[in-house]
Design a protein around this motif. Sequence first.
Motif, mmCIF file in Angstrom:
data_model
loop_
_atom_site.group_PDB
_atom_site.id
_atom_site.type_symbol
_atom_site.label_atom_id
_atom_site.label_comp_id
_atom_site.label_asym_id
_atom_site.label_seq_id
_atom_site.Cartn_x
_atom_site.Cartn_y
_atom_site.Cartn_z
ATOM 1 N N VAL A 192 0.857 -1.188 0.000
ATOM 2 C CA VAL A 192 0.000 0.000 0.000
ATOM 3 C C VAL A 192 0.892 1.236 0.000
ATOM 4 C CG1 VAL A 192 -1.703 1.322 1.299
ATOM 5 C CG2 VAL A 192 -1.874 -1.177 1.208
ATOM 6 N N ASP A 238 0.720 5.268 0.018
ATOM 7 C CA ASP A 238 -0.144 6.440 0.216
ATOM 8 C C ASP A 238 0.506 7.341 1.250
ATOM 9 O OD1 ASP A 238 -2.480 8.139 1.157
ATOM 10 O OD2 ASP A 238 -3.504 6.886 -0.318
ATOM 11 N N ARG A 243 -3.311 4.501 4.938
ATOM 12 C CA ARG A 243 -2.466 3.307 4.963
ATOM 13 C C ARG A 243 -2.951 2.318 6.011
ATOM 14 N NH1 ARG A 243 1.756 7.134 4.832
ATOM 15 N NH2 ARG A 243 2.455 6.597 6.948
ATOM 16 N N GLN A 244 -3.244 2.818 7.195
ATOM 17 C CA GLN A 244 -3.685 1.942 8.285
ATOM 18 C C GLN A 244 -5.045 1.324 7.975
ATOM 19 O OE1 GLN A 244 -4.334 3.924 12.042
ATOM 20 N NE2 GLN A 244 -4.174 2.022 13.214
ATOM 21 N N GLN A 292 -4.761 -1.260 5.225
ATOM 22 C CA GLN A 292 -4.089 -2.443 5.771
ATOM 23 C C GLN A 292 -5.068 -3.299 6.574
ATOM 24 O OE1 GLN A 292 -0.886 -1.790 8.708
ATOM 25 N NE2 GLN A 292 0.359 -3.236 7.536
ATOM 26 N N THR A 302 3.173 -1.294 4.025
ATOM 27 C CA THR A 302 2.808 0.074 3.636
ATOM 28 C C THR A 302 4.048 0.934 3.404
ATOM 29 O OG1 THR A 302 2.671 0.934 5.901
ATOM 30 C CG2 THR A 302 0.692 -0.117 4.996
ATOM 31 N N GLY A 358 4.978 5.375 2.573
ATOM 32 C CA GLY A 358 4.417 6.723 2.561
ATOM 33 C C GLY A 358 4.587 7.473 1.258
ATOM 34 N N ASP A 378 -1.549 5.668 -4.482
ATOM 35 C CA ASP A 378 -2.154 7.000 -4.487
ATOM 36 C C ASP A 378 -1.556 7.808 -5.641
ATOM 37 O OD1 ASP A 378 -3.626 9.204 -3.720
ATOM 38 O OD2 ASP A 378 -2.242 9.800 -2.132
ATOM 39 N N LYS A 423 -10.772 5.561 -1.952
ATOM 40 C CA LYS A 423 -10.171 5.589 -0.628
ATOM 41 C C LYS A 423 -11.247 5.365 0.428
ATOM 42 C CE LYS A 423 -6.095 8.485 -1.314
ATOM 43 N NZ LYS A 423 -5.368 9.685 -0.874
#
Length: 364
Positions: A11, A13, A19-20, A23, A37, A39, A59, A110
């Motif tokens: 992931v 983003d 992200r959380q 997940q 994940t 960032g 993203d 999202k």
Amino acid sequence: MALKGKINVLVVDDSAVVRQTLQQILQSDSQIGEVVTAGDPYAATEKLESFVPDVITLDVEMPRMDGLTFLKKLMSQHPIPVVMCSSLTIDNSETFMKALEYGAVDIIQKPSLGTKQFLEEAKTRICDTVKAAASVNMKTHRARFKPMQVAPKLTADVILAKGNESNKAMAKTTEKVVLVGASTGGTEALRVFLEMFPEDSPGIVVVQHMPENFTKSFAERLDSLCRITVKEGENGDTVLPGRAIIAPGNKHMLIKRSGARYYVEIKDGPLVSRHRPSVDVLFRSGARYVGANAIGVIMTGMGDDGAKGMLEMKEAGAYTIAQDEATSVVFGMPKVAIQIGAVNDIAPLEKICQMVMGAYRGRR
């Protein structure tokens, strides 16, 4: 491509909350394994040195490098199925059309706060989209690139309520309508398919699994490429020769008849076969109101949406075609339709238009 075991996901983003949440949603599905994940694309590149995902969610607007730039680099160096993750506003629809052209296999919304039904539908869509992406044949998918020039599995009965029986399909006539269903890989498959039609083609009605706010841009893109007219469907649109109507995202689309006129009806409703719009809803309405005047086409996509509806079309006298495995990005929907006996013919993508036109002109 993940063939055995669980699906691993990366992931990417810049929002820690997104992200959380992604997940947690993905790890709640028993078919999905490790979810890592990052960032931004630079962090993602570092993760890829030690973690090889089956799918990446990406993203668009991120610091240091935007998602489109990262997507292009990824596709040229390490092709992995990528699902774009968006807030799905009208303003970014053109950006995500470019993302699909650059090689992304799908788009998801999202996750955000909302009603329990919205959250359950979002969870279903996100997990199903990621699992479909893991099944993508990247070799077939990449060959289609063209530069810019868990909810209950409901049936179509929840949308196709019993109505006026006098408006059911007429006997077979010379006025035919083409009904098409597609999912993962379908955006490029539909481009190839629709670009081949001459201006005197039969009327075409299409359900492509695609989120809200994106189908208008998708239809406009196809309209700029094709000889026929392509538009996003509006309630009451007449099905006309030389025109294709694309179901709007997050709405079901049916075909109906009034006298000798066919038109589309746009409806709200729950997910059907885990989708909205649903191919089953369109195909079953075709069986009911178009009957032997219909030509059905089922294309690339995961799952079984459209298979039962296509069987009803065939039983009503329609001519039905499935895209073959070799040219399908995901051989799910066509495979199920073939297995249940819903298909008259199986053909590679490039041959389907020719077969449709042959049936339309009475050569079948």
